[in-house]
Design an enzyme around this catalytic site. Structure first.
Site, PDB file in Angstrom:
ATOM      1  N   LYS A 111       0.831  -1.212   0.000  1.00  0.00           N
ATOM      2  CA  LYS A 111       0.000   0.000   0.000  1.00  0.00           C
ATOM      3  C   LYS A 111       0.864   1.259   0.000  1.00  0.00           C
ATOM      4  CE  LYS A 111      -2.159  -1.097   3.753  1.00  0.00           C
ATOM      5  NZ  LYS A 111      -1.513  -2.403   3.960  1.00  0.00           N
ATOM      6  N   THR A 112       1.846   1.285   0.892  1.00  0.00           N
ATOM      7  CA  THR A 112       2.680   2.483   0.983  1.00  0.00           C
ATOM      8  C   THR A 112       3.483   2.642  -0.313  1.00  0.00           C
ATOM      9  OG1 THR A 112       2.781   2.193   3.361  1.00  0.00           O
ATOM     10  CG2 THR A 112       4.426   3.642   2.401  1.00  0.00           C
ATOM     11  N   ARG A 172       5.068  -7.334  10.956  1.00  0.00           N
ATOM     12  CA  ARG A 172       6.270  -6.508  10.766  1.00  0.00           C
ATOM     13  C   ARG A 172       7.450  -7.374  10.349  1.00  0.00           C
ATOM     14  NH1 ARG A 172       4.057  -2.992   9.177  1.00  0.00           N
ATOM     15  NH2 ARG A 172       2.268  -4.306   9.478  1.00  0.00           N
ATOM     16  N   ASP A 199      -1.992   7.805   3.816  1.00  0.00           N
ATOM     17  CA  ASP A 199      -1.589   6.446   4.199  1.00  0.00           C
ATOM     18  C   ASP A 199      -2.234   6.105   5.545  1.00  0.00           C
ATOM     19  OD1 ASP A 199      -0.317   4.033   4.083  1.00  0.00           O
ATOM     20  OD2 ASP A 199       1.719   4.806   4.342  1.00  0.00           O
ATOM     21  N   GLU A 200      -2.387   4.824   5.856  1.00  0.00           N
ATOM     22  CA  GLU A 200      -2.904   4.359   7.150  1.00  0.00           C
ATOM     23  C   GLU A 200      -4.237   5.036   7.490  1.00  0.00           C
ATOM     24  OE1 GLU A 200      -1.371   1.994   8.791  1.00  0.00           O
ATOM     25  OE2 GLU A 200       0.761   2.104   8.263  1.00  0.00           O
ATOM     26  N   GLN A 203      -5.709  -3.360  10.555  1.00  0.00           N
ATOM     27  CA  GLN A 203      -4.618  -2.724  11.290  1.00  0.00           C
ATOM     28  C   GLN A 203      -5.080  -1.460  12.015  1.00  0.00           C
ATOM     29  OE1 GLN A 203      -0.561  -2.897   9.486  1.00  0.00           O
ATOM     30  NE2 GLN A 203      -1.678  -3.466   7.655  1.00  0.00           N
TER      31      GLN A 203
HETATM   32  P1  ATP Z   1       1.660  -2.150   5.926  1.00  0.00           P
HETATM   33  O1  ATP Z   1       0.238  -2.600   5.890  1.00  0.00           O
HETATM   34  O2  ATP Z   1       2.437  -2.890   6.935  1.00  0.00           O
HETATM   35  O3  ATP Z   1       1.790  -0.663   5.994  1.00  0.00           O
HETATM   36  P2  ATP Z   1       2.049  -1.982   3.086  1.00  0.00           P
HETATM   37  O4  ATP Z   1       0.841  -2.590   2.474  1.00  0.00           O
HETATM   38  O5  ATP Z   1       2.129  -0.519   3.135  1.00  0.00           O
HETATM   39  O6  ATP Z   1       2.296  -2.625   4.515  1.00  0.00           O
HETATM   40  P3  ATP Z   1       4.625  -1.851   1.856  1.00  0.00           P
HETATM   41  O7  ATP Z   1       5.366  -1.436   3.055  1.00  0.00           O
HETATM   42  O8  ATP Z   1       4.349  -0.851   0.808  1.00  0.00           O
HETATM   43  O9  ATP Z   1       3.283  -2.599   2.294  1.00  0.00           O
HETATM   44  O10 ATP Z   1       5.344  -3.094   1.173  1.00  0.00           O
HETATM   45  C1  ATP Z   1       5.799  -4.213   1.915  1.00  0.00           C
HETATM   46  C2  ATP Z   1       7.115  -4.725   1.360  1.00  0.00           C
HETATM   47  O11 ATP Z   1       6.883  -5.348   0.115  1.00  0.00           O
HETATM   48  C3  ATP Z   1       8.102  -3.623   1.099  1.00  0.00           C
HETATM   49  O12 ATP Z   1       9.395  -4.111   1.379  1.00  0.00           O
HETATM   50  C4  ATP Z   1       7.948  -3.376  -0.385  1.00  0.00           C
HETATM   51  O13 ATP Z   1       9.115  -2.834  -0.962  1.00  0.00           O
HETATM   52  C5  ATP Z   1       7.666  -4.766  -0.914  1.00  0.00           C
HETATM   53  N1  ATP Z   1       6.859  -4.766  -2.157  1.00  0.00           N
HETATM   54  C6  ATP Z   1       5.634  -4.245  -2.340  1.00  0.00           C
HETATM   55  N2  ATP Z   1       5.197  -4.456  -3.589  1.00  0.00           N
HETATM   56  C7  ATP Z   1       6.170  -5.136  -4.240  1.00  0.00           C
HETATM   57  C8  ATP Z   1       6.321  -5.651  -5.580  1.00  0.00           C
HETATM   58  N3  ATP Z   1       5.388  -5.499  -6.493  1.00  0.00           N
HETATM   59  N4  ATP Z   1       7.476  -6.296  -5.858  1.00  0.00           N
HETATM   60  C9  ATP Z   1       8.423  -6.451  -4.922  1.00  0.00           C
HETATM   61  N5  ATP Z   1       8.344  -6.004  -3.670  1.00  0.00           N
HETATM   62  C10 ATP Z   1       7.230  -5.338  -3.311  1.00  0.00           C
HETATM   63 MG    MG Z   2       2.272   0.833   4.760  1.00  0.00          MG
END
Ligand code: ATP
Ligand code: MG
Length: 720
Positions: free
Chosen positions: A35-36, A604, A220-221, A251
């Site tokens: 997402k981020t 995490r 975000d969040e 979350q």
């Molecule tokens: P959270 O809910 O914990 O905030 P999130 O959904 O925001 O998580 P991110 O932090 O954006 O997730 O991504 C999680 C990990 O996966 C990061 O290390 C990111 O670089 C990696 N990632 C996300 N998408 C891809 C992709 N398409 N290919 C490779 N790595 C990815």
């Molecule tokens: Mg995130």
């Protein structure tokens, strides 16, 4: 960079979200699904592919650290600076707005931000002024009452007392508190949001200026936004602004602080054209970690429901360590961290998470003993330490004489013979005449109302503040701080303390000058000192700072870990009555929120996840023998590896595997967990036994010197 390479590191669903049409869009997806990453790429895409100027963008992150990182990532993606874009937390952004429009917001230019400790003190003072007893009117409850109403956008006059005398009194206290803040130019955290909301609501031209400016708003969040933040966003978005929102209902962990996960549904009603993307592939964790986290969160009834999967196969089992007590828990973490380092891995890859700040003390102690550098995010944050707050109080009073919390803090620090009685007289005068403590002091001196000695000391104090204010005027920010420390006598006061604590205070003060030297304000035309003081208050608000992420083991509360990721994660204190917390057990929504917090903690971890619980725990000065957390039992047994024999049975299936360690195999009278005495090292607890016959070695965690291996034959241990 061309668009295809911007979209290349994304999967199909992520790409669709990043390049979604220029309207409202919601990305609703589980932990670690990117997402981020999508939000960051969306910003780059808007600038790069749609030609939108960075100055038309406003991005909201949940922590200051998150804001810094996001900016950096976008700049890396685009290989160009994006200073004109506003990125920050809700508090940071609203503060910035109020600094620019202080007049319209009816604030003095030098208004100051109260952190929650200052707010608490002020409430106590208001109670005193109203002659109300703290035992009857708990300042903490009142703080909660005030903040939760502000979070809903409610001023005292908007609250109904429902003919309830208690509520009536609480409203009256809120009223008095707010009057006090208004008179003295003080703004608490909740007020930042409410004031910024009212600023736009009451000033149509200003609102329309910002609506025209911020055509794209990214958040975000989102699951942890509260009512007033939502209302603020709604105002800003108006009819034209495009919202890009990412969040995860699983979350949502700030319900206790007024966050409304319902805002996600609200959004789909208020902005019916909103497009929705769901991301289902997790890129962060191993299959085992993900399966365990999914199993835990599946026990919650209130969910929008998602299906997260990963391409990774297998991974290490979730390691459950059953410690004797909190010291053994910390010892275990130290041992594993040292082993990690010995493999050439970075310390910063390790996160130690806990439910309550107070748990960090023992962890810190053991890490210090083992000489493992660590950094705490949360707990007593750097900017909240006494020596730093003393210094800030001088600076605040120099900017604004009517800052009562600052006055009260330093009027006798370092000691200058101004006692509690004198301070009480000043307070009384201030209360009677509705003036600040500084003004009351001046009047008391003029009317010679106080005893000679006290009057002299107060006069000297006021002169000191006046003189330093003039003396530092022309200097740079770090020099201002250094001069203040010298002239106020604070530095020599701390120098007199030769203990380790005194030394660390001096080091902290040096670090403060360092921080001041590196500080760059967001709004260049603001007064640098005011901007720095506000920055430090806001930094200490959200448990993370944007600095200091170097090679240290990372300690933080589970709340502060949101959004972050680490190869190795320890979650400590997995015990009933600690996690889930005792308060949460009273109501089902509380328990569900704790479970989401557990889900946040577990997700995490990228590769290794340790869950630790102790048979005995000393916390807040009392001992308990807690049961392992229900969250451990909610993980299917096949995903778990136990590092000590367990007595509990997982809810879902029986234990089918053997514990990794079997420490009682050595056929001696000694057993792990036993208390023993050594003639030289004193008392301790047995941690481990190794070998057979004469070669048995025993590891004892001594109270005085920590863990030590001894030969059982020579150690002559006595069981006690
Ligand atoms: P959270 O809910 O914990 O905030 P999130 O959904 O925001 O998580 P991110 O932090 O954006 O997730 O991504 C999680 C990990 O996966 C990061 O290390 C990111 O670089 C990696 N990632 C996300 N998408 C891809 C992709 N398409 N290919 C490779 N790595 C990815
Ligand atoms: Mg995130």
């Amino acid at each position: 960079m061309d668009i295809s390479s911007l979209l290349a590191p994304l999967n199909q669903a992520q790409r669709k979200a990043v390049a979604a049409p220029l309207g409202h869009h919601l990305v609703l997806a589980g932990a670690g699904s990117g997402k981020t990453r999508v939000l960051t790429h969306r910003i780059a895409w808007l600038i790069q592919s749609q030609g939108i100027s960075p100055s038309n963008l406003l991005a909201v992150t949940f922590t200051n650290k998150g804001a810094g990182e996001m900016k950096e990532r976008i700049e890396n993606l685009l290989a160009t600076p994006i200073n004109a874009m506003w990125v920050g937390t809700f508090h940071g952004l609203t503060h910035r707005l109020l600094r620019i429009h202080w007049q319209e917001a009816q604030l003095p230019q030098a208004f100051q931000v109260l952190d929650s400790e200052d707010q608490y003190r002020l409430i106590r003072q208001v109670l005193q002024n109203l002659n109300l007893d703290e035992d009857r009117w708990s300042p903490r409850k009142i703080q909660w009452f005030i903040n939760s109403h502000k979070d809903k956008g409610l001023r005292p006059q908007h609250i109904e007392d429902g003919d309830n005398a208690n509520t009536w009194q609480m409203i009256r206290i809120y009223h008095n508190y707010q009057d006090y803040c208004n008179r003295n130019g003080l703004v608490d955290f909740a007020e930042l949001l409410l004031r910024a909301y009212e600023l736009w609501r009451n000033h149509a031209p200003l609102l329309s200026h910002y609506q025209n400016r911020f055509t794209h708003i990214l958040i975000d969040e989102f699951q942890d936004t509260n009512a007033i933040q939502y209302a603020w966003l709604q105002l800003l978005a108006g009819d034209k602004g495009a919202l890009f929102i990412v969040g995860d209902d699983d979350q949502a962990i700030y319900g206790w602080r007024g966050a409304r996960v319902e805002n996600i549904q609200q959004l789909t009603q208020d902005f019916p054209t909103i497009g929705i993307t769901r991301l289902e592939q997790n890129y962060r964790s191993t299959q085992i970690i993900l399966a365990a986290a999914n199993a835990v969160i599946a026990h919650n009834a209130e969910r929008l429901g998602k299906n997260l999967w990963t391409q990774d196969q297998g991974g290490e089992l979730i390691q459950i360590y059953r410690a004797f007590d909190e010291r053994d828990e910390a010892r275990f973490i130290v041992e594993r961290s040292l082993a990690w380092q010995a493999q050439g891995r970075a310390r910063a890859d390790i996160a130690v998470l806990y439910r309550s700040n107070a748990q960090s003390r023992v962890l810190e102690e053991m890490l210090l003993q083992a000489r493992i550098p660590y950094r705490i995010h949360g707990g007593l944050r750097f900017f909240e330490r006494a020596e730093i707050k003393d210094t800030f109080a001088y600076l605040r009073l120099m900017i604004h004489r009517d800052n009562d919390p600052a006055f009260a803090r330093i009027v006798n620090t370092p000691p200058r013979g101004i006692g509690d009685r004198t301070l009480a007289q000043i307070r009384e005068k201030a209360q009677q005449a509705q003036i600040s403590l500084w003004q009351a002091t001046t009047q008391l001196i003029i009317t010679r109302y106080l005893p000679q000695r006290a009057m002299h000391a107060l006069y000297e104090f006021q002169q000191l503040i006046e003189n330093i204010t003039i003396a530092i005027e022309e200097f740079s920010l770090p020099q201002k701080i250094e001069l203040t420390l010298n002239r106020s006598g604070l530095l020599s006061h701390y120098q007199k303390d030769s203990s380790e604590r005194g030394q660390s205070r001096l080091e902290n003060l040096k670090e403060l000058m360092n921080a001041a030297a590196q500080f760059k304000p967001e709004e260049p035309h603001l007064n640098l000192l005011s901007a720095f003081l506000a920055h430090t208050t806001l930094e200490s608000d959200d448990n993370t700072s944007s600095e200091g992420w170097e090679d240290c083991v990372q300690l933080m509360t589970l709340h502060a870990a949101k959004g972050l990721e680490f190869p190795l994660v320890f979650i400590t204190g997995m015990e009933e009555g600690l996690f889930p917390s005792p308060k949460s057990l009273d109501e089902p929504t509380g328990l569900e929120e704790e479970r989401r917090l557990c889900y946040v903690g577990m997700t995490r971890a990228r590769n290794h996840l340790y869950l630790i619980h102790a048979d005995q725990r000393r916390l807040y000065g009392s001992n308990s023998c807690p049961k392992p957390s229900r969250f451990i039992r909610e993980i299917p047994a096949k995903l778990i590896c136990e590092l000590r024999p367990q007595t509990y049975t997982p809810i879902n299936s029986p234990i089918t595997h053997k514990p990794e360690w079997n420490l009682v195999a050595n056929n001696t009278d000694f057993q792990f967990g036993q208390r023993v005495r050594h003639h030289k090292f004193g008392e301790g607890t047995i941690l481990d036994l190794e070998g057979e016959g004469d070669a048995i070695k025993i590891q004892v965690n001594f109270n005085q010197i920590g863990p030590k291996w001894l030969s059982l034959t020579y150690a002559k241990l006595q069981i006690i």
